[in-house]
Scaffold this motif. Structure first.
Motif, PDB file in Angstrom:
ATOM      1  N   UNK A  66    -108.776   3.050  35.672  1.00  0.00           N
ATOM      2  CA  UNK A  66    -109.807   2.375  36.468  1.00  0.00           C
ATOM      3  C   UNK A  66    -110.644   3.446  37.165  1.00  0.00           C
ATOM      4  N   UNK A  67    -111.951   3.239  37.200  1.00  0.00           N
ATOM      5  CA  UNK A  67    -112.813   4.173  37.926  1.00  0.00           C
ATOM      6  C   UNK A  67    -113.844   3.347  38.688  1.00  0.00           C
ATOM      7  N   UNK A  68    -114.146   3.807  39.904  1.00  0.00           N
ATOM      8  CA  UNK A  68    -115.208   3.138  40.657  1.00  0.00           C
ATOM      9  C   UNK A  68    -116.462   3.979  40.584  1.00  0.00           C
ATOM     10  N   UNK A  69    -117.564   3.358  40.275  1.00  0.00           N
ATOM     11  CA  UNK A  69    -118.831   4.074  40.110  1.00  0.00           C
ATOM     12  C   UNK A  69    -119.446   4.317  41.481  1.00  0.00           C
ATOM     13  N   UNK A  70    -119.375   5.558  41.954  1.00  0.00           N
ATOM     14  CA  UNK A  70    -119.933   5.881  43.268  1.00  0.00           C
ATOM     15  C   UNK A  70    -121.315   6.538  43.112  1.00  0.00           C
TER      16      UNK A  70
ATOM     17  N   UNK B  65    -125.536  -1.439  30.578  1.00  0.00           N
ATOM     18  CA  UNK B  65    -125.608  -0.506  31.709  1.00  0.00           C
ATOM     19  C   UNK B  65    -124.564  -0.840  32.772  1.00  0.00           C
ATOM     20  N   UNK B  66    -123.947   0.205  33.294  1.00  0.00           N
ATOM     21  CA  UNK B  66    -122.961   0.064  34.372  1.00  0.00           C
ATOM     22  C   UNK B  66    -123.656   0.483  35.660  1.00  0.00           C
TER      23      UNK B  66
ATOM     24  N   UNK C 244    -112.852  -0.529  33.824  1.00  0.00           N
ATOM     25  CA  UNK C 244    -111.479  -0.501  33.348  1.00  0.00           C
ATOM     26  C   UNK C 244    -111.516  -0.056  31.889  1.00  0.00           C
ATOM     27  N   UNK C 245    -110.922   1.096  31.596  1.00  0.00           N
ATOM     28  CA  UNK C 245    -110.913   1.625  30.224  1.00  0.00           C
ATOM     29  C   UNK C 245    -109.540   1.395  29.622  1.00  0.00           C
ATOM     30  N   UNK C 246    -109.522   0.895  28.374  1.00  0.00           N
ATOM     31  CA  UNK C 246    -108.256   0.649  27.677  1.00  0.00           C
ATOM     32  C   UNK C 246    -108.244   1.465  26.397  1.00  0.00           C
ATOM     33  N   UNK C 247    -107.257   2.346  26.294  1.00  0.00           N
ATOM     34  CA  UNK C 247    -107.158   3.228  25.124  1.00  0.00           C
ATOM     35  C   UNK C 247    -105.955   2.826  24.290  1.00  0.00           C
TER      36      UNK C 247
ATOM     37  N   UNK D 129    -114.488  -1.952  30.231  1.00  0.00           N
ATOM     38  CA  UNK D 129    -114.976  -3.253  30.708  1.00  0.00           C
ATOM     39  C   UNK D 129    -115.383  -3.199  32.178  1.00  0.00           C
ATOM     40  N   UNK D 130    -116.389  -4.010  32.521  1.00  0.00           N
ATOM     41  CA  UNK D 130    -116.709  -4.293  33.925  1.00  0.00           C
ATOM     42  C   UNK D 130    -116.579  -5.804  34.081  1.00  0.00           C
ATOM     43  N   UNK D 131    -115.702  -6.248  34.963  1.00  0.00           N
ATOM     44  CA  UNK D 131    -115.438  -7.686  35.171  1.00  0.00           C
ATOM     45  C   UNK D 131    -115.270  -8.420  33.843  1.00  0.00           C
TER      46      UNK D 131
END
Lengths: 189, 189
Positions: free
Chosen positions: B89-93, B138-139, B146-149, B166-168
């Motif tokens: 998970x990463x938050x776009x700051x 666009x994000x 949320x990235x799933x590998x 994914x975003x939401x």
């Protein structure tokens, strides 16, 4: 060949004018003197060190870049022909490598190349759509990476851009980027 | 449904145990109470805020990761099944977006995905060889990605890994990564 002091200083000045990105080490070898002598000669000639020369060229190039603020570009853009080609330089510092093997992280080379593609495109709004990249050779701590981008196709929707990145003339990274853009008409409409 | 205070607190505890990554906003909607009530209930239950729960899970996951130091992973790894699959998970700051349009920069999503591929592989030395990525949507600033590998092929030289981000719940990025590794035998040899 060994030259007299003033002759050498004139010659150094000419070399740097010809190639602003020549290193002190290259000059040292070219003129068969110590690195200290090169530094003193540059000081006498009032020519700043390489890093400052690169930054100064990069700042001038920012005027020719519409799609991204100069400060947001990853790497120093040392050449840009809008909508045609662009070149940038990046130095691999400690933040850019894996601590355990001192090899540059993939996303750093990706970021330099991707950023250069944005900078090349002379449109106000640009977004990356697709990218295929190959990491050909590990890049190490303190390496200087030179990325060269070239627009190979421009349509009314997107640019296709090829990027080749080199360390000391040897290719380390290749990428193709498909970049979407929004033209002024669409933005105003 | 409205519950009595203690019933609601028990139910909140269960929900968070079931899904440690549920947001206060989701809980608020689920229990038809104010966000302030959720915060007070969490405080009473001694359950930290979402960000801290994520960091805590990520720290535990670092034990199952051999190829990269936990602190060097871009994003928080909330799940890792070595050599099979991993999620981060990463938050776009503000540092991750273009200032002029607040859209996340491509290399940030690439870095999260690439980093997750390294983390998934249970080998001491891993290098990215090739990657094909597509930016589907666009994000934006403050989005949580949320990235799933998933490893789809493992040979004696490389792993092929697919990443969907994914975003939401809506897909924003897809990537395929070919990752080379060095096995213990080769390292010791």
């Amino acid at each position: 060949m060994k030259l007299k002091k003033q002759e050498r200083r004139d010659a150094i000045k000419k070399e740097i004018e010809k190639n602003p990105f020549i290193t002190d080490l290259d000059l040292r070898i070219l003129f068969s003197v110590s690195i200290q002598t090169i530094r003193l000669d540059r000081k006498y000639l009032n020519i700043p060190e390489l890093r400052k020369r690169i930054k100064s060229v990069a700042r001038k190039n920012h005027e020719n870049i519409r799609s991204i603020d100069g400060s947001e570009i990853i790497g120093d853009v040392i050449n840009v022909q809008p909508d045609q080609e662009a070149t940038s330089i990046i130095e691999i510092d400690e933040d850019s490598v894996f601590t355990r093997n001192q090899i540059a992280r993939g996303h750093v080379l990706f970021a330099q190349a991707n950023s250069l593609c944005v900078a090349l495109i002379h449109k106000p709004t640009v977004l990356t759509k697709e990218s295929n990249v190959t990491f050909l050779k590990p890049v190490k701590l303190n390496d200087t990476v030179r990325a060269e981008a070239q627009a190979v196709e421009i349509t009314n929707k997107y640019y296709m851009i090829n990027v080749n990145s080199y360390v000391k003339g040897s290719i380390v990274f290749q990428g193709t980027f498909k970049m979407y853009y929004i033209s002024e008409d669409e933005q105003n409409g």
